[in-house]
Design a protein around this motif. Structure first.
Motif, PDB file in Angstrom:
ATOM      1  N   ARG A  71      42.000  34.205  -5.042  1.00 39.77           N
ATOM      2  CA  ARG A  71      41.353  33.634  -3.876  1.00 39.77           C
ATOM      3  C   ARG A  71      42.272  33.597  -2.656  1.00 39.77           C
ATOM      4  O   ARG A  71      41.866  33.248  -1.559  1.00 39.77           O
ATOM      5  CB  ARG A  71      40.886  32.212  -4.167  1.00 39.77           C
ATOM      6  CG  ARG A  71      39.995  32.115  -5.361  1.00 39.77           C
ATOM      7  CD  ARG A  71      38.538  32.231  -5.020  1.00 39.77           C
ATOM      8  NE  ARG A  71      37.795  31.790  -6.199  1.00 39.77           N
ATOM      9  CZ  ARG A  71      37.441  30.532  -6.399  1.00 39.77           C
ATOM     10  NH1 ARG A  71      37.725  29.610  -5.517  1.00 39.77           N
ATOM     11  NH2 ARG A  71      36.799  30.203  -7.490  1.00 39.77           N
ATOM     12  N   GLY A  72      43.549  33.844  -2.899  1.00 43.79           N
ATOM     13  CA  GLY A  72      44.435  34.069  -1.768  1.00 43.79           C
ATOM     14  C   GLY A  72      44.906  32.855  -0.994  1.00 43.79           C
ATOM     15  O   GLY A  72      45.479  32.999   0.084  1.00 43.79           O
ATOM     16  N   LEU A  73      44.710  31.644  -1.505  1.00 48.79           N
ATOM     17  CA  LEU A  73      45.256  30.501  -0.776  1.00 48.79           C
ATOM     18  C   LEU A  73      46.776  30.493  -0.855  1.00 48.79           C
ATOM     19  O   LEU A  73      47.468  30.212   0.112  1.00 48.79           O
ATOM     20  CB  LEU A  73      44.709  29.186  -1.342  1.00 48.79           C
ATOM     21  CG  LEU A  73      43.350  28.769  -0.798  1.00 48.79           C
ATOM     22  CD1 LEU A  73      42.267  29.468  -1.578  1.00 48.79           C
ATOM     23  CD2 LEU A  73      43.189  27.272  -0.841  1.00 48.79           C
ATOM     24  N   CYS A  74      47.279  30.819  -2.057  1.00 48.02           N
ATOM     25  CA  CYS A  74      48.722  30.791  -2.246  1.00 48.02           C
ATOM     26  C   CYS A  74      49.399  31.832  -1.352  1.00 48.02           C
ATOM     27  O   CYS A  74      50.481  31.593  -0.826  1.00 48.02           O
ATOM     28  CB  CYS A  74      49.062  31.039  -3.710  1.00 48.02           C
ATOM     29  SG  CYS A  74      48.393  32.563  -4.372  1.00 48.02           S
TER      30      CYS A  74
ATOM     31  N   TYR B 266      44.662  39.908  -5.597  1.00 48.36           N
ATOM     32  CA  TYR B 266      45.514  39.063  -6.435  1.00 48.36           C
ATOM     33  C   TYR B 266      46.927  38.973  -5.857  1.00 48.36           C
ATOM     34  O   TYR B 266      47.415  39.917  -5.225  1.00 48.36           O
ATOM     35  CB  TYR B 266      45.545  39.599  -7.870  1.00 48.36           C
ATOM     36  CG  TYR B 266      44.181  39.572  -8.497  1.00 48.36           C
ATOM     37  CD1 TYR B 266      43.663  38.397  -9.013  1.00 48.36           C
ATOM     38  CD2 TYR B 266      43.369  40.706  -8.507  1.00 48.36           C
ATOM     39  CE1 TYR B 266      42.388  38.350  -9.554  1.00 48.36           C
ATOM     40  CE2 TYR B 266      42.087  40.674  -9.040  1.00 48.36           C
ATOM     41  CZ  TYR B 266      41.606  39.496  -9.557  1.00 48.36           C
ATOM     42  OH  TYR B 266      40.343  39.452 -10.077  1.00 48.36           O
ATOM     43  N   PRO B 267      47.588  37.846  -6.065  1.00 49.11           N
ATOM     44  CA  PRO B 267      48.915  37.668  -5.468  1.00 49.11           C
ATOM     45  C   PRO B 267      49.936  38.648  -6.043  1.00 49.11           C
ATOM     46  O   PRO B 267      49.929  38.934  -7.236  1.00 49.11           O
ATOM     47  CB  PRO B 267      49.274  36.218  -5.814  1.00 49.11           C
ATOM     48  CG  PRO B 267      48.412  35.869  -6.975  1.00 49.11           C
ATOM     49  CD  PRO B 267      47.160  36.668  -6.836  1.00 49.11           C
ATOM     50  N   LEU B 268      50.791  39.137  -5.177  1.00 53.19           N
ATOM     51  CA  LEU B 268      51.810  40.112  -5.570  1.00 53.19           C
ATOM     52  C   LEU B 268      53.146  39.655  -4.991  1.00 53.19           C
ATOM     53  O   LEU B 268      53.301  39.567  -3.780  1.00 53.19           O
ATOM     54  CB  LEU B 268      51.425  41.489  -5.036  1.00 53.19           C
ATOM     55  CG  LEU B 268      52.447  42.622  -5.210  1.00 53.19           C
ATOM     56  CD1 LEU B 268      52.736  42.859  -6.680  1.00 53.19           C
ATOM     57  CD2 LEU B 268      51.924  43.897  -4.566  1.00 53.19           C
TER      58      LEU B 268
ATOM     59  N   LEU C  30      46.436  23.233  -3.944  1.00 57.75           N
ATOM     60  CA  LEU C  30      45.216  23.777  -3.345  1.00 57.75           C
ATOM     61  C   LEU C  30      44.622  24.944  -4.114  1.00 57.75           C
ATOM     62  O   LEU C  30      43.486  25.327  -3.866  1.00 57.75           O
ATOM     63  CB  LEU C  30      45.492  24.220  -1.904  1.00 57.75           C
ATOM     64  CG  LEU C  30      45.582  23.078  -0.897  1.00 57.75           C
ATOM     65  CD1 LEU C  30      45.946  23.612   0.474  1.00 57.75           C
ATOM     66  CD2 LEU C  30      44.261  22.332  -0.823  1.00 57.75           C
ATOM     67  N   CYS C  31      45.388  25.538  -5.031  1.00 59.40           N
ATOM     68  CA  CYS C  31      44.843  26.681  -5.775  1.00 59.40           C
ATOM     69  C   CYS C  31      43.536  26.260  -6.428  1.00 59.40           C
ATOM     70  O   CYS C  31      43.505  25.322  -7.215  1.00 59.40           O
ATOM     71  CB  CYS C  31      45.823  27.152  -6.854  1.00 59.40           C
ATOM     72  SG  CYS C  31      45.064  28.329  -7.999  1.00 59.40           S
ATOM     73  N   PRO C  32      42.448  26.927  -6.086  1.00 56.91           N
ATOM     74  CA  PRO C  32      41.147  26.496  -6.613  1.00 56.91           C
ATOM     75  C   PRO C  32      41.011  26.699  -8.115  1.00 56.91           C
ATOM     76  O   PRO C  32      40.082  26.192  -8.715  1.00 56.91           O
ATOM     77  CB  PRO C  32      40.148  27.355  -5.839  1.00 56.91           C
ATOM     78  CG  PRO C  32      40.920  28.535  -5.366  1.00 56.91           C
ATOM     79  CD  PRO C  32      42.335  28.096  -5.198  1.00 56.91           C
TER      80      PRO C  32
ATOM     81  N   GLN D  65      43.724  26.285 -10.322  1.00 60.94           N
ATOM     82  CA  GLN D  65      44.846  25.636 -11.018  1.00 60.94           C
ATOM     83  C   GLN D  65      45.683  26.656 -11.786  1.00 60.94           C
ATOM     84  O   GLN D  65      46.112  26.419 -12.914  1.00 60.94           O
ATOM     85  CB  GLN D  65      44.333  24.568 -11.976  1.00 60.94           C
ATOM     86  CG  GLN D  65      43.638  23.438 -11.244  1.00 60.94           C
ATOM     87  CD  GLN D  65      42.921  22.505 -12.194  1.00 60.94           C
ATOM     88  OE1 GLN D  65      43.318  22.323 -13.322  1.00 60.94           O
ATOM     89  NE2 GLN D  65      41.855  21.900 -11.706  1.00 60.94           N
ATOM     90  N   ALA D  66      45.908  27.776 -11.145  1.00 64.41           N
ATOM     91  CA  ALA D  66      46.595  28.875 -11.820  1.00 64.41           C
ATOM     92  C   ALA D  66      48.101  28.858 -11.573  1.00 64.41           C
ATOM     93  O   ALA D  66      48.808  29.722 -12.075  1.00 64.41           O
ATOM     94  CB  ALA D  66      46.009  30.205 -11.351  1.00 64.41           C
ATOM     95  N   LEU D  67      48.572  27.918 -10.784  1.00 64.22           N
ATOM     96  CA  LEU D  67      49.990  27.933 -10.418  1.00 64.22           C
ATOM     97  C   LEU D  67      50.708  26.703 -10.949  1.00 64.22           C
ATOM     98  O   LEU D  67      50.124  25.632 -11.066  1.00 64.22           O
ATOM     99  CB  LEU D  67      50.125  27.964  -8.886  1.00 64.22           C
ATOM    100  CG  LEU D  67      49.495  29.153  -8.163  1.00 64.22           C
ATOM    101  CD1 LEU D  67      49.523  28.929  -6.668  1.00 64.22           C
ATOM    102  CD2 LEU D  67      50.226  30.426  -8.525  1.00 64.22           C
ATOM    103  N   ARG D  68      51.994  26.898 -11.261  1.00 66.17           N
ATOM    104  CA  ARG D  68      52.821  25.733 -11.536  1.00 66.17           C
ATOM    105  C   ARG D  68      54.271  26.090 -11.301  1.00 66.17           C
ATOM    106  O   ARG D  68      54.654  27.262 -11.328  1.00 66.17           O
ATOM    107  CB  ARG D  68      52.566  25.191 -12.927  1.00 66.17           C
ATOM    108  CG  ARG D  68      53.258  25.905 -14.058  1.00 66.17           C
ATOM    109  CD  ARG D  68      52.660  25.434 -15.350  1.00 66.17           C
ATOM    110  NE  ARG D  68      51.974  26.553 -15.968  1.00 66.17           N
ATOM    111  CZ  ARG D  68      52.114  26.843 -17.275  1.00 66.17           C
ATOM    112  NH1 ARG D  68      52.823  26.081 -18.050  1.00 66.17           N
ATOM    113  NH2 ARG D  68      51.519  27.902 -17.775  1.00 66.17           N
TER     114      ARG D  68
HETATM  115  S1  SF4 Z   1      46.992  31.719  -7.812  1.00 63.69           S
HETATM  116 FE1  SF4 Z   1      45.346  30.426  -7.168  1.00 63.69          FE
HETATM  117  S2  SF4 Z   1      45.524  30.377  -4.959  1.00 63.69           S
HETATM  118 FE2  SF4 Z   1      46.718  32.113  -5.649  1.00 63.69          FE
HETATM  119  S3  SF4 Z   1      45.327  33.839  -5.572  1.00 63.69           S
HETATM  120 FE3  SF4 Z   1      45.228  33.042  -7.645  1.00 63.69          FE
HETATM  121  S4  SF4 Z   1      43.496  31.626  -7.603  1.00 63.69           S
HETATM  122 FE4  SF4 Z   1      44.105  31.999  -5.487  1.00 63.69          FE
END
Ligand code: SF4
Ligand code: SF4
Lengths: 185, 425, 108
Positions: free
Chosen positions: C37-40, C55-57, C85-87, C89-92
């Motif tokens: 979703r690109g918030l990160c 997707y984040p790279l 804010l990750c919708p 919850q994929a980050l930690r």
């Molecule tokens: S880690 Fe979360 S915020 Fe980042 S792209 Fe994936 S879903 Fe979006």
């Protein structure tokens, strides 16, 4: 005194309804993963969240002011159990239903990182029930509910939400949907 | 020999030669005991799960370190380190008891060695599982195998008094189902897809408990080392590749088969042992679908980590897939890449989107599309997906695809000119 | 229109490296949850770009650091925002010292 409470109750109810509408629309934008012009994705999320909370604050004032209003004759029970009110019980009951749903949605949102994604998402879907219930309450119960200017606001709100929902269910809704070949489970 | 039970002639002398794993005359426990003897008395606790005394555990781990046994599931990681890590995480203060899982899922479609081992020598594997459990102090034991082999494994477990507590689980037929976190997921949640992890399984695996997942061949080798010692293990093979290993020789050979060979045996010897190639060899895929190609001029390369590393290959799970010059390497590679893309567990965006894209471009090269930038596009996608999944499926697929482009480089040029080195114009 | 931002050469990367402690904190991406979703990537443009699917790279990082991206101290607040804010919850955040020293789990 009653006049003032009545006026506050009306005004805050309307503001709460309008902010709720904007919050719903921005929630749908958030889900799309797209930014708005001048508003990056994280801001869309934050504004969505903040508008929802602002809506809650106005709703609280709305409820409290009408609680002390002698004409509405609300009891504590009316805030949680719908359809027992003395004045327009059905329309007021819808308001109670809306409050209950909103509490569920807001609490699960605030606890999102604890309760897990699935529970959050399921409860968040209730918003699609919550919003029309709230609007119906506003029109049916509100003093100005059927006055022309309010119906205009209600009409614009409905158009906004319906438009957003139509976009939501359209094929091009998710950003990158067209280039992604696989669906991630 | 008064103490040997008269009805049970026990052969406790160590096997000589490369035939080590398949010495039992049948699959019964009695035949197993006749061939190998009982588990060594130095490890009395091994038969009573969970009760391993620390000294015994140290012995096993020390023996494995001296033997230099590496994992036979594909990753080739030193077994003693996994055991030591699991043990240390299971024995600290406030730590939770360990879990041991025998991994006989063999998701690699070309590999048949786990199948051969489990159908012919299930008791060696069970021995190894019990030894591991004793070494790490585990009481929770699982045996992961295919639907076809599960009844046999269940029967073998029932035959012996020391293994009744082992739970058998059937793996689905999917490439990534054999990945260690997928195995743990299968036991815990009955879904065989890899899962996200920050910590190694030996620290936090099944329900957060220290978890040891070992390939079944690894367990069988371990059972022999515990009996006959590290020195015996090293008496065959090379310094770097001690002992024997099971290999599946397949593809364009006269008799595709599973062989037990000394570590470091050259590829050409393996091919000859399988009856020779059916036509001149073009290249050999070593290690399976996540492996890499060794071109024909290098067939005297031994099956060892060191010798194979210049090709980007490793012994892995012991797959040796022979491609004869009658078949187009690029078409074969495109077929494998397409299969691998379909086998993505569908969880991670870069894998789900990147692998089909990569396989698609490789397929266009295979079908002789006149588009010079295609190889560069494959390389770009291979780099893009690497390191960006919850398991190593994207990495392994990218490695295979890149190896295909480089080993069949001249044919890539031919294909881009709408011809083919094998099939002509 | 999707705008797959190509990994741009990051001039600050070298300077930032000095900001990374010996045992740096890493941002772990759970690919099974991330929905791109690109918030990160908006909150951490110094660290993350987006691939062509959104997707984040990790930018200018070796492949071994693409799922556990080292975060320099100055970016920790932004990283925490991204996590909150990750919708999906994929980050930690985790200490790299706690990461496994054993290689990938493989097939046992
Ligand atoms: S880690 Fe979360 S915020 Fe980042 S792209 Fe994936 S879903 Fe979006
Ligand atoms: S990297 Fe691919 S195969 Fe591995 S878990 Fe993710 S989607 Fe599944």
């Amino acid at each position: 005194m009653d006049e003032a409470l009545w006026a506050i109750g009306r005004a805050t109810g309307i503001v709460s309804m309008v902010t709720l509408t904007l919050a719903v629309v921005l929630g749908i934008v958030t889900r799309s993963g797209r930014p708005l012009p001048g508003l990056p994705r994280f801001s869309v999320t934050l504004v969505h969240r903040n508008l929802s909370l602002v809506s809650c604050v106005f709703l609280l004032v709305h409820i409290v002011s009408l609680f002390f209003d002698s004409f509405a004759q609300l009891t504590l029970l009316d805030f949680v159990v719908p359809f027992f009110g003395s004045f327009l019980p059905f329309w007021q009951g819808l308001g109670t239903v809306g409050v209950d749903l909103l509490i569920a949605v807001v609490v699960t949102s605030l606890l999102r990182n604890r309760i897990g994604l699935r529970a959050f998402r399921v409860v968040h879907w209730l918003t699609y029930v919550l919003w029309p219930v709230a609007l119906a309450h506003a029109i049916g119960n509100g003093t100005n509910g059927t006055s022309g200017w309010f119906l205009v606001i209600a009409g614009i709100s409905t158009a906004l939400v319906l438009g957003a929902v139509a976009w939501r269910v359209s094929a091009r809704f998710i950003e990158f949907r067209t280039v992604r070949t696989g669906e991630v489970s | 020999m008064m103490d040997a039970a008269p009805h049970l002639p026990v052969n406790t002398s160590a096997p000589r030669g490369t035939a080590r794993l398949f010495l039992a005359a049948g699959t019964s426990f009695a035949a197993h005991l006749r061939a190998y003897g009982a588990l060594p008395p130095t490890l009395p606790a091994a038969t009573r799960a969970g009760a391993g005394a620390p000294a015994d555990a140290e012995t096993v781990i020390e023996q494995l370190r001296a033997a230099g046994l590496d994992g036979r599931g594909g990753a080739g990681f030193p077994v003693w380190r996994k055991l030591a890590s699991t043990r240390s995480h299971a024995s600290g203060r406030g730590s939770r008891p360990a879990v041991v899982i025998a991994n006989g899922s063999e998701g690699e479609p070309l590999s048949r060695k786990d199948h051969a081992l489990l159908s012919l020598a299930p008791h060696l594997v069970i021995d190894g599982l019990l030894l591991c459990a004793a070494a790490v102090g585990a009481s929770d034991l699982h045996f992961f195998t295919t639907a076809e082999l599960a009844p046999g494994v269940q029967h073998a477990l029932g035959e012996r008094p020391d293994a009744r507590h082992v739970k058998v689980l059937v793996t689905p037929e999917a490439f990534v189902a054999g990945e260690a976190t997928a195995v743990v997921n299968a036991v815990e949640r009955a879904v065989s897809v890899p899962r996200d992890h920050v910590l190694h399984l030996s620290e936090a695996g099944l329900k957060g408990r220290p978890t040891l997942v070992q390939n079944v061949e690894t367990l069988a080798q371990l059972a022999l080392i515990a009996r006959f010692g590290a020195e015996w293990f090293r008496s065959i093979g090379t310094e770097q590749e001690p002992g024997t290993r099971l290999v599946t020789v397949c593809g364009d050979v006269a008799t595709p088969q599973v062989l037990e060979v000394a570590g470091g045996t050259p590829l050409s010897v393996l091919i000859a042992a399988a009856g020779g190639a059916s036509a001149p060899v073009s290249a050999v895929l070593v290690g399976g679908y996540h492996g890499a190609w060794v071109p024909a001029p290098a067939l005297d390369t031994p099956l060892s980590r060191e010798a194979l590393s210049p090709f980007g290959a490793a012994p892995g799970a012991g797959v040796v897939f022979v491609l004869s010059s009658a078949r187009c390497g690029l078409e074969t590679a495109a077929g494998i890449a397409t299969y691998l893309a379909e086998q993505s567990a569908g969880q991670c965006g870069p894998c789900v989107n990147g692998l089909p894209a990569m396989a698609g471009v490789l397929s266009r090269i295979a079908s002789r599309s006149r588009d010079p930038p295609l190889p560069a596009e494959v390389a770009r996608l291979a780099d893009l997906v690497t390191g960006r999944g919850s398991c190593s499926h994207p990495d392994g697929t990218a490695r295979f695809v890149l190896s295909s482009l480089s080993v069949f480089a001249s044919d890539v040029r031919a294909h881009l000119a709408s011809t083919c080195e094998v099939h002509g114009a | 229109m999707p705008d797959p931002r190509p990994p741009r050469p990051n001039a600050a990367a070298a300077a930032a490296a000095a900001d990374v402690a010996a045992d740096p904190t890493v941002l772990h991406i759970d690919w099974t949850l991330c929905d791109g979703r690109g918030l990160c990537t908006e909150l951490l443009p110094e660290l993350l770009g987006r691939d062509e699917w959104g997707y984040p790279l990790a930018l200018n990082r070796p492949v071994s650091e693409r799922s556990n991206v080292p975060v320099q101290r100055s970016l920790l607040p932004a990283a925490r925002d991204a996590i909150a804010l990750c919708p999906r919850q994929a980050l930690r955040l985790t200490e790299s010292a706690k990461l496994t020293r054993l290689p990938s789990n493989g097939r046992g």
